[in-house]
Motif scaffolding. Sequence first.
Motif, PDB file in Angstrom:
ATOM      1  N   GLU A 230       0.824  -1.205   0.000  1.00 53.15           N
ATOM      2  CA  GLU A 230       0.000   0.000   0.000  1.00 53.15           C
ATOM      3  C   GLU A 230       0.861   1.258   0.000  1.00 53.15           C
ATOM      4  O   GLU A 230       0.467   2.301  -0.546  1.00 53.15           O
ATOM      5  N   ILE A 231       2.018   1.198   0.629  1.00 51.65           N
ATOM      6  CA  ILE A 231       2.990   2.292   0.610  1.00 51.65           C
ATOM      7  C   ILE A 231       4.210   1.787  -0.140  1.00 51.65           C
ATOM      8  O   ILE A 231       4.795   0.751   0.220  1.00 51.65           O
ATOM      9  N   THR A 232       4.624   2.528  -1.190  1.00 50.58           N
ATOM     10  CA  THR A 232       5.702   2.035  -2.058  1.00 50.58           C
ATOM     11  C   THR A 232       6.888   2.996  -2.166  1.00 50.58           C
ATOM     12  O   THR A 232       7.880   2.663  -2.818  1.00 50.58           O
ATOM     13  N   ASN A 233       6.776   4.198  -1.545  1.00 49.58           N
ATOM     14  CA  ASN A 233       7.858   5.172  -1.646  1.00 49.58           C
ATOM     15  C   ASN A 233       8.150   5.740  -0.264  1.00 49.58           C
ATOM     16  O   ASN A 233       7.220   6.015   0.513  1.00 49.58           O
ATOM     17  N   TRP A 234       9.432   5.927   0.049  1.00 52.98           N
ATOM     18  CA  TRP A 234       9.813   6.433   1.363  1.00 52.98           C
ATOM     19  C   TRP A 234       9.299   7.845   1.606  1.00 52.98           C
ATOM     20  O   TRP A 234       9.134   8.270   2.761  1.00 52.98           O
ATOM     21  N   SER A 235       9.013   8.596   0.550  1.00 52.34           N
ATOM     22  CA  SER A 235       8.500   9.958   0.726  1.00 52.34           C
ATOM     23  C   SER A 235       7.133   9.951   1.414  1.00 52.34           C
ATOM     24  O   SER A 235       6.758  10.923   2.088  1.00 52.34           O
ATOM     25  N   GLU A 236       6.393   8.851   1.268  1.00 48.40           N
ATOM     26  CA  GLU A 236       5.099   8.736   1.935  1.00 48.40           C
ATOM     27  C   GLU A 236       5.233   8.561   3.446  1.00 48.40           C
ATOM     28  O   GLU A 236       4.259   8.682   4.193  1.00 48.40           O
ATOM     29  N   LEU A 237       6.459   8.309   3.891  1.00 45.05           N
ATOM     30  CA  LEU A 237       6.725   8.104   5.315  1.00 45.05           C
ATOM     31  C   LEU A 237       7.630   9.195   5.885  1.00 45.05           C
ATOM     32  O   LEU A 237       8.175   9.058   6.973  1.00 45.05           O
ATOM     33  N   GLY A 238       7.776  10.278   5.114  1.00 46.39           N
ATOM     34  CA  GLY A 238       8.612  11.390   5.567  1.00 46.39           C
ATOM     35  C   GLY A 238      10.052  11.290   5.141  1.00 46.39           C
ATOM     36  O   GLY A 238      10.900  12.087   5.586  1.00 46.39           O
ATOM     37  N   GLY A 239      10.378  10.346   4.291  1.00 43.28           N
ATOM     38  CA  GLY A 239      11.744  10.172   3.824  1.00 43.28           C
ATOM     39  C   GLY A 239      11.965  10.767   2.450  1.00 43.28           C
ATOM     40  O   GLY A 239      11.162  11.578   1.961  1.00 43.28           O
ATOM     41  N   SER A 240      13.036  10.356   1.807  1.00 46.82           N
ATOM     42  CA  SER A 240      13.358  10.862   0.481  1.00 46.82           C
ATOM     43  C   SER A 240      12.495  10.202  -0.589  1.00 46.82           C
ATOM     44  O   SER A 240      11.836   9.182  -0.338  1.00 46.82           O
ATOM     45  N   ASP A 241      12.492  10.788  -1.753  1.00 44.41           N
ATOM     46  CA  ASP A 241      11.719  10.254  -2.872  1.00 44.41           C
ATOM     47  C   ASP A 241      12.468   9.057  -3.454  1.00 44.41           C
ATOM     48  O   ASP A 241      13.275   9.183  -4.388  1.00 44.41           O
ATOM     49  N   GLU A 242      12.200   7.900  -2.888  1.00 46.74           N
ATOM     50  CA  GLU A 242      12.924   6.688  -3.270  1.00 46.74           C
ATOM     51  C   GLU A 242      11.995   5.484  -3.113  1.00 46.74           C
ATOM     52  O   GLU A 242      11.261   5.367  -2.130  1.00 46.74           O
ATOM     53  N   ALA A 243      12.014   4.629  -4.106  1.00 48.42           N
ATOM     54  CA  ALA A 243      11.161   3.436  -4.059  1.00 48.42           C
ATOM     55  C   ALA A 243      11.579   2.517  -2.908  1.00 48.42           C
ATOM     56  O   ALA A 243      12.763   2.361  -2.611  1.00 48.42           O
ATOM     57  N   ILE A 244      10.588   1.928  -2.263  1.00 54.32           N
ATOM     58  CA  ILE A 244      10.859   0.986  -1.179  1.00 54.32           C
ATOM     59  C   ILE A 244      11.049  -0.416  -1.775  1.00 54.32           C
ATOM     60  O   ILE A 244      10.202  -0.898  -2.533  1.00 54.32           O
ATOM     61  N   VAL A 245      12.166  -1.035  -1.444  1.00 46.97           N
ATOM     62  CA  VAL A 245      12.447  -2.400  -1.886  1.00 46.97           C
ATOM     63  C   VAL A 245      12.148  -3.329  -0.708  1.00 46.97           C
ATOM     64  O   VAL A 245      12.873  -3.354   0.281  1.00 46.97           O
ATOM     65  N   VAL A 246      11.055  -4.070  -0.826  1.00 45.04           N
ATOM     66  CA  VAL A 246      10.583  -4.901   0.290  1.00 45.04           C
ATOM     67  C   VAL A 246      11.260  -6.271   0.255  1.00 45.04           C
ATOM     68  O   VAL A 246      11.034  -7.077  -0.648  1.00 45.04           O
ATOM     69  N   VAL A 247      12.096  -6.510   1.280  1.00 46.43           N
ATOM     70  CA  VAL A 247      12.858  -7.759   1.370  1.00 46.43           C
ATOM     71  C   VAL A 247      12.321  -8.593   2.528  1.00 46.43           C
ATOM     72  O   VAL A 247      11.997  -8.062   3.592  1.00 46.43           O
ATOM     73  N   GLY A 248      12.210  -9.894   2.323  1.00 48.33           N
ATOM     74  CA  GLY A 248      11.734 -10.771   3.393  1.00 48.33           C
ATOM     75  C   GLY A 248      12.303 -12.160   3.275  1.00 48.33           C
ATOM     76  O   GLY A 248      13.171 -12.433   2.436  1.00 48.33           O
ATOM     77  N   ARG A 249      11.806 -13.044   4.121  1.00 52.75           N
ATOM     78  CA  ARG A 249      12.258 -14.432   4.123  1.00 52.75           C
ATOM     79  C   ARG A 249      11.365 -15.287   3.248  1.00 52.75           C
ATOM     80  O   ARG A 249      10.271 -14.905   2.861  1.00 52.75           O
ATOM     81  N   GLU A 250      11.869 -16.487   2.964  1.00 56.33           N
ATOM     82  CA  GLU A 250      11.141 -17.419   2.110  1.00 56.33           C
ATOM     83  C   GLU A 250       9.946 -18.012   2.840  1.00 56.33           C
ATOM     84  O   GLU A 250       9.878 -18.006   4.075  1.00 56.33           O
ATOM     85  N   ASN A 251       9.012 -18.544   2.082  1.00 54.23           N
ATOM     86  CA  ASN A 251       7.854 -19.223   2.654  1.00 54.23           C
ATOM     87  C   ASN A 251       8.332 -20.406   3.494  1.00 54.23           C
ATOM     88  O   ASN A 251       9.160 -21.201   3.056  1.00 54.23           O
ATOM     89  N   GLY A 252       7.808 -20.540   4.709  1.00 54.44           N
ATOM     90  CA  GLY A 252       8.242 -21.604   5.615  1.00 54.44           C
ATOM     91  C   GLY A 252       9.222 -21.133   6.658  1.00 54.44           C
ATOM     92  O   GLY A 252       9.516 -21.854   7.617  1.00 54.44           O
ATOM     93  N   SER A 253       9.747 -19.925   6.486  1.00 54.78           N
ATOM     94  CA  SER A 253      10.667 -19.367   7.481  1.00 54.78           C
ATOM     95  C   SER A 253       9.919 -19.024   8.768  1.00 54.78           C
ATOM     96  O   SER A 253       8.839 -18.427   8.734  1.00 54.78           O
ATOM     97  N   GLY A 254      10.510 -19.368   9.910  1.00 54.15           N
ATOM     98  CA  GLY A 254       9.897 -19.028  11.190  1.00 54.15           C
ATOM     99  C   GLY A 254       9.852 -17.538  11.421  1.00 54.15           C
ATOM    100  O   GLY A 254       8.896 -17.006  11.999  1.00 54.15           O
ATOM    101  N   THR A 255      10.902 -16.832  10.965  1.00 52.51           N
ATOM    102  CA  THR A 255      10.935 -15.377  11.125  1.00 52.51           C
ATOM    103  C   THR A 255       9.812 -14.738  10.322  1.00 52.51           C
ATOM    104  O   THR A 255       9.114 -13.839  10.812  1.00 52.51           O
ATOM    105  N   ARG A 256       9.627 -15.196   9.088  1.00 47.79           N
ATOM    106  CA  ARG A 256       8.549 -14.663   8.251  1.00 47.79           C
ATOM    107  C   ARG A 256       7.185 -14.949   8.877  1.00 47.79           C
ATOM    108  O   ARG A 256       6.331 -14.056   8.960  1.00 47.79           O
ATOM    109  N   ASP A 257       6.982 -16.172   9.316  1.00 45.99           N
ATOM    110  CA  ASP A 257       5.699 -16.529   9.920  1.00 45.99           C
ATOM    111  C   ASP A 257       5.398 -15.648  11.128  1.00 45.99           C
ATOM    112  O   ASP A 257       4.272 -15.152  11.294  1.00 45.99           O
ATOM    113  N   ALA A 258       6.399 -15.472  11.994  1.00 45.01           N
ATOM    114  CA  ALA A 258       6.197 -14.670  13.204  1.00 45.01           C
ATOM    115  C   ALA A 258       5.955 -13.206  12.854  1.00 45.01           C
ATOM    116  O   ALA A 258       5.059 -12.556  13.408  1.00 45.01           O
TER     117      ALA A 258
END
Length: 306
Positions: A166-194
């Motif tokens: 829903e939010i894709t640019n850091w400027s929407e959060l008070g930051g610079s005009d820069e695209a947000i690169v969303v990084v996460g863990r793979e499916n099945g990861s405990g960290t991701r699940d939590a």
Amino acid sequence: MKKTFAKTMAISASVMMLAASLAGCGSSAASTADSSTGTAAEQVSEAAQESSTAESEAEASLSGTISLAGSTSMTKLCDAMSESFMEAYPDITVTVEYTGSGAGLEALNAGSVDIGDSSRSLKDEEKAAGAVENVVAIDGIAVITDKANTVTDLTNDQLAAVYTGEITNWSELGGSDEAIVVVGRENGSGTRDAFEELLDITDKCAYAQELDSTGGVLAKVAATPGAIGYVSLDVVDDSVLAVSLNGVAPTEENIVAGDYVLSRPFVMATKGTIEEQNDLVKTWFAYIASEEGQNVIKAMGLILPQ
């Protein structure tokens, strides 16, 4: 242990017979016993010492292999605990595979490992298959960005909006005009699940990249402008920035106080209760609960379960 127990009982019986004999023979016999073999009290003491030594030798003679598999977030803890444990029990080998929480619990329930490591609470279906949840530590999940990012605090809703796209640019959060690169863990990861469960965004995330290890997420975020990711708190270093949530920094003190929202258990699951496990696995958990084991947990920056 049966041999040790029988030997101890035989020693005790002999000592009792000797003590009774000495008591009935008067001072002359007592004097003879004192001069040749020691007093009855000394005999009892020697028997007790031999029994204690036999039990210690029986414990020290434990040998074999303990196998663990699962969460990559638990790498530092498992490596440190294994090293410390094997120093105390040099004839026991501990092997650990870092395959992810889900895979580790599948291996446990399939009977291919002794312990399944999970960096999340067990699911109902995993418990139904026989896995028992043994919480050994509490860990925080840190939200991280690259060091050039100027956004240092997010609300739960903002973080959820970033991960659902829903939010894709850091400027929407008070930051610079820069695209947000969303990084996460793979499916099945405990960290991701939590992480997804705590933010109530399970299966709703729009990841740009899904990586299969905690270290991979840390390195990717550090090297990628505009990136955001989540990792175990204990691995955060100066290559990234750890973001506060709702004005609360991700620290042990704030997690213990219940003020930081992203925390999860480190679980070493067994098939059945600990009491039902073999002597090697019982010894492993006894070591974790010992002062030495608790010190390892604290040295890793983790929190002891209450």
